[in-house]
Every structure is written in structure tokens, then in C-alpha cells.
Scaffold this active site. Structure first.
Site, mmCIF file in Angstrom:
data_model
loop_
_atom_site.group_PDB
_atom_site.id
_atom_site.type_symbol
_atom_site.label_atom_id
_atom_site.label_comp_id
_atom_site.label_asym_id
_atom_site.label_seq_id
_atom_site.Cartn_x
_atom_site.Cartn_y
_atom_site.Cartn_z
ATOM 1 N N GLY A 114 7.127 -5.464 0.901
ATOM 2 C CA GLY A 114 6.048 -5.696 1.865
ATOM 3 C C GLY A 114 5.225 -6.921 1.491
ATOM 4 N NE ARG A 115 0.442 -7.392 5.898
ATOM 5 C CZ ARG A 115 0.467 -6.159 6.386
ATOM 6 N NH1 ARG A 115 0.475 -5.108 5.574
ATOM 7 N NH2 ARG A 115 0.501 -5.964 7.692
ATOM 8 N NE ARG A 139 -1.112 4.959 -4.616
ATOM 9 C CZ ARG A 139 -1.870 3.862 -4.571
ATOM 10 N NH1 ARG A 139 -1.813 2.963 -5.528
ATOM 11 N NH2 ARG A 139 -2.699 3.674 -3.556
ATOM 12 N N GLY A 196 -5.285 -2.909 -10.327
ATOM 13 C CA GLY A 196 -4.606 -3.866 -9.440
ATOM 14 C C GLY A 196 -5.552 -4.613 -8.522
ATOM 15 C CB SER A 197 -7.582 -3.626 -5.743
ATOM 16 O OG SER A 197 -8.165 -2.389 -6.126
ATOM 17 C CG HIS A 234 -4.780 2.396 -10.270
ATOM 18 N ND1 HIS A 234 -4.347 3.530 -9.636
ATOM 19 C CD2 HIS A 234 -4.649 1.397 -9.353
ATOM 20 C CE1 HIS A 234 -3.971 3.240 -8.394
ATOM 21 N NE2 HIS A 234 -4.151 1.944 -8.215
#
Lengths: 342, 342
Positions: free
Chosen positions: B163-164, B256, B307-308, B305
Site C-alpha cells: 500500500g501507500r 502489526r 512508527g508515527s 511502536h
């Protein structure tokens, strides 16, 4: 059978490369036998009569060593791109050729420069050791984002020194949304805006521009230290420079530890003058321990000089160093000879 | 004065974003007051009568919560791109809209994916903690080089899920010399070689090709796990897959934790089936401690976690989640609504 030429090799370079030397019919090869830096006394005792010496960054190539080797010496070959350990005028005076290993480590060091820019911004000093004592929250560990975003669509890379490794690093930054590139260069070279425009076009950034240290500090989102070591660049990153950096910027040093004042950088990180730092080289290395101010500083990643440490690149460096040595001994063109003008 | 709509917010989203909610004249805003995951009992007690609920990954959105909220509920907004914590059919059955935060975190997660690919290959688990006990040697810490070299001029990226985020990661890999891209996709979608060729042309790689898991494992220098969680992808990276990987390859998981069998990966790293791994997500997180098999595994970097987790992206996610919530409540088009077909 002709007399064999003596060569002294200051470190076992491993099974991919050593056979080229050891099986050479015209060479008598003496290798430092330990898995440690070559002992100076051993080196001086074994140097006499050598036609070639293969060294690493840890061996000083000075009048003492060259005198010990004597008049048979034709070439010194270092397995490194840097040569601050070698006294070039002393080599020139004696007509001894000098080989080094540029280019072959460009990509490995550019890779590490990108890794350290990311690690400094993503605060991996804290996040890799957090288990199990952490509480997720919406802004825990958040620092500046390397990539441009829709709300902050430009990014500026600043390079102290703008040679091959810097340009390979710039190429890697472009898909992260980097739009501007500033650099400083040796003051003795003239500015060349036409060449800068060509570099900008080559990599697809809006601007490549030579600036002074103050503008580089003020405008850069990431500052990459990629200039040679030595007295001319000693502590070029000092308190004055660090105070001018953006509070959201990060500093990456993958060249030589002497360019950065470690105490000033530690102070800057404790006081928040910049966001973080990624450091592969430290002044005084390898004498660095867990009490070093940079190892203790917040948001500072310190690595043990692994810029070129990939299997492919170290084999490439060792191969090039061996070829420089052999070609230098037999008077053939060396693949990477440093010109040592007298 | 019209009656205000009640909204329940499961976490304080900070001073850049909360005023939009707190100062809204038509909203009555109830916010979980602690710096911790929202207590379930508190949430169920405060949900009744709410028109909107803003949740994070930690809050299960199920029949229990939706029943507690009752018929006033018009929208649930999650500050996450994933929605495995939400029972979509239950939302659809009640006609409750669902907002999420795609796209805005694409670049941050792609950045982290590159960082982890580099950290796994450069062995930062060992090299960041080595002071002062290390002996330099020509091949200490050497692993595979991410960048292509003159002697190994091709590199293949393998994406589980394309995906993106995967494509943003591919874009970043191109200047590292990546030439080939393989990916796996949901078996229910048809292959589309013409679209693959367009993607290859867009990023300037020689090949983009959909393959099965076995070929992906065999051919990739880096495997990026970037597919959604849930039962269909549970332990898709298992012993069988890991045994087929190149010994010089690295695995990166920034999607995930459930996609990777942690015990199998730990075994694979101990036994050298692959070189290293960079893991931002772990099955069972945040219940991970220093005895977790992946935290103890060699050449395995485990992050909590993040990532963002950049300032820009988390503000962007929180802003989008708030806008989804407000627009959903007042029946206006939501900027990022997940279509929940009944």
C-alpha cells in the site's frame, strides 16, 4: 629465484584478502599476529628492510617509522580513506608512495549518515531500551520528522564538507522530501555557483549553495559533519555553532571526532539547543566509556566508528589496500595513490 | 441556546489540538484525565448519551461500548490508521460512522522502516551499547550493506503488503541502489502487471512484481512487513517463511505485531537463518519486557511502536481525528471516513 620483497602488514585482513599477499611468490609477508592494534615496538622491529607497509588508522606513519624501515621502502598503504595518521611531507621527502582507500566506502558511510539522522530524530537512545518501563502517550518520544510533511513541505540539509560522501548522502535524502542543500567548503577554494546549480539539477533539489558556518547552523534541519580531520577543522562544531542551530535540528558526525567539541555538544543536548545527535566518531576514540559526556547525553546516539563496517565495503577496502601495496612495490600504477607533492 | 452534544475523548491530545474541541460552543467534552490508557469502566460510565467518541488503538470499539453509548451515537473516531480494535459490522448495524487517520502517517512510518532496515544490517543492538568493551578489527560488526556496491550491484526489496507506506518506503530505497521490488497482496485481488510496470517506471526500478510468499522470502535482501493486522495475516511470517530467507537478509516489521511469530523469529536469529531484524511492533505489546525472546535475540532491534511518533505526524493524526469527530457529529463529510458497508 629473485630475492623476495619484504612487506609488513599491521593486521590480519581476513580470508577473502590475505591469500593475495601470502601466496604472492615475490613477497615475504610479515603479519601482526594478534587480534588487536599492532604493537608499535613490534612494528619498528619488523620494519627494517621492508619494501611496503600496510597500516590502519591506528598506526602513526611518521619519521620514526620511515627511518626504521630504511631506504628499501617504496610504499605505505593505509586501509582507510583518512590519512591524518600519516606525515605526508615526510613521505614526500623520502619519495615513498602512499596509498589509501577512497570511494569504496562512500556508500557505506552515506548509509550510516542517513541511519544516524533518523536515529537522532527518533530518539532511539531512549526507545531501544525502554522495555518494560514506558507509558504510551500521544506525544511520547516525539521529535522532529526527517521527512517533509504537508504542513512543513521543505527540508534543508547542511553539509560541513561537500565531497563524495556528502553528495551520496544528499542523494539519499531527496525522497525524504529534502528541497535545499547548504554546504561549507575549504576557504582556500573559490565559490562556484554554476557547479552548485549543476549539483542541484543532478539530485533534483531546489538549491545547492555554499554558505558560512553561521548560516549553515541557522538554516539546516540536519547538519552532517563530513570534512577531513586535522588541525584546520579542529572543533569546528563548537558552542558558538551549536547555539545557532535550530532547536528541532539534529547533528550527524560520520567523519572524524576532532571536528566536534564533545563537551560543547553534550552541553547543547542537555540544554536543548538542538534536538539530538548521531555520532559515529568521538575525539579520543577508542578511549570512550559509559561515563563519556556524549554517551551520557540525552538524545545522543554514539557508535564505535562503524561508518565503513559492512562486509562488502571492508572487503573492498582491504582489497584496494593490498592492491595499492603490491602495485607500489613493483612500480606499477596504484589504483588509489594520494599525490604527495614535495 | 441549543443543547450541546456530548463527546467522550479517551486521551488528552495536547495543547495543539484539544482547544478545537474544548472551545467548541456546541460540544460538551469529557476527557479521560490520566496520562495512561483510558479505563474501560470510566469509558462505559461516560459513554451514555454521547454523540461522538474519540478512541485510540487501546480502546475496543465493540457492541458493549456501542450499547453503552446508546442511540445518540453518530460517530466513533480513532487516532490510528489501523482499526483492528473496532468491530466494523457492529458499527454498520447501528449506522455509526467511523473515522480513522490514513495517509497522514505514511511518511513517518516509511522513515522508520528505512531506519530499522539500516539498524538491523548495522547491528546497532550491539554497537550502541559497546562502550568501553570492544576491540576494533577489520570485520567487527560487519553485516550486509543496505546500499548496492560495485561488486553486488542489485538490491531487492520485498513487501508483504504493498500500500501507500510500502511505496513510500520503496521511493526512499531507490538512491540506496535498490533495483527490484517484489510484493505479496491479498489473494482476493487480481494481479495487475500493467499497474506494476507503471509503479516500476514511477520509482525508477527495473521490476515491480507480485509473487508468492516463498519467492518473496527467497529473493529479498530486505523484507518489509506492511500489511494490516487481523486473522487473515496472523503469523504470516513463520518458521517456514524465515527458513527460506537469505542468510544476509533483514526483516522489518512496522505494521502489526501479530503478523510475525515472535518465537520463530527469535529462533531464526539465534540460528542465523537471516542476518537481523528491526521490529517496531510486537505481538502482545505493550506487555514486552527485557526477557521477551525478541528483546533477547541477537541482531534484533525492538522499538515500542513509534512508527508515527514524530511531532508533526502525531499533531496531524490528532487534528484529523478531531475533525472526523466534529464533522461526523454534525452530519458533514468526514475528511477520512472508513466505509462500513452493512
Amino acid at each position: 629465484m629473485p630475492q623476495r620483497r619484504k612487506v609488513v602488514v599491521c593486521r590480519d585482513l581476513g580470508p577473502d584478502v590475505m591469500p593475495t599477499l601470502l601466496n604472492h611468490p615475490e613477497l615475504e609477508v610479515i603479519v601482526w599476529p594478534e587480534n588487536s592494534s599492532c604493537d608499535r615496538k613490534w612494528l619498528l622491529e619488523n620494519a627494517p628492510g621492508a619494501s611496503g607497509i600496510l597500516v590502519l588508522l591506528s598506526e602513526k606513519v611518521n619519521a620514526e617509522l620511515l627511518d626504521a624501515a630504511g631506504p628499501n621502502l617504496r610504499v605505505v598503504s593505509t586501509m582507510s580513506v583518512g590519512y591524518e595518521h600519516a606525515d605526508i611531507p615526510e613521505l614526500a621527502k623520502r619519495g615513498v608512495k602512499f596509498g589509501y582507500t577512497p570511494d569504496v566506502l562512500t556508500d557505506a558511510v552515506a548509509d550510516l549518515s542517513i541511519m544516524l539522522a533518523l536515529m537522532a530524530g527518533r530518539n532511539t537512545k531512549e526507545t531501544t531500551e525502554i522495555w518494560p518501563n514506558f507509558v504510551w502517550s500521544p506525544f511520547a518520544f516525539c521529535g522532529p520528522q526527517l521527512s517533509a510533511t504537508s504542513t512543513s513541505p521543505t527540508r534543508t540539509a547542511g553539509f560541513i564538507g561537500f565531497g563524495r560522501i556528502a553528495q551520496a548522502t544528499l542523494a539519499r535524502l531527496v525522497p525524504f522530501g529534502f528541497t535545499h542543500c547548504l554546504y561549507t567548503a575549504n576557504p582556500s577554494t573559490p565559490p562556484n555557483p554554476a557547479a552548485d546549480a549543476q549539483v542541484a539539477a543532478k539530485y533534483g533539489v531546489k538549491e545547492v549553495r555554499r554558505v558560512d558556518m553561521a548560516e549553515l547552523a541557522r538554516e539546516s534541519d540536519v547538519v552532517f559533519v563530513l570534512a577531513p580531520g586535522g588541525s584546520k577543522t579542529y572543533h569546528i562544531v563548537n558552542e558558538e555553532f551549536l547555539k545557532q542551530m535550530k532547536k528541532t535540528a539534529v547533528l550527524v558526525n560520520t567523519s572524524r571526532g576532532t571536528l566536534v567539541d564533545s563537551d560543547a555538544l553534550a552541553k547543547a543536548l542537555h540544554e536543548g539547543w538542538l534536538y539530538g545527535a548521531g555520532i559515529d566518531v568521538v575525539e579520543g576514540e577508542p578511549n570512550v566509556d559509559e561515563n563519556h559526556p556524549l554517551v551520557k547525553a540525552p538524545r545522543c546516539v554514539v557508535l564505535p566508528h562503524i561508518g565503513s563496517a559492512t562486509t562488502e565495503t571492508r572487503i573492498g577496502m582491504a582489497t584496494l589496500a593490498v592492491n595499492n601495496l603490491i602495485n607500489g612495490i613493483f612500480g606499477r600504477p596504484m589504483p588509489a595513490e594520494l599525490s604527495v607533492s614535495r
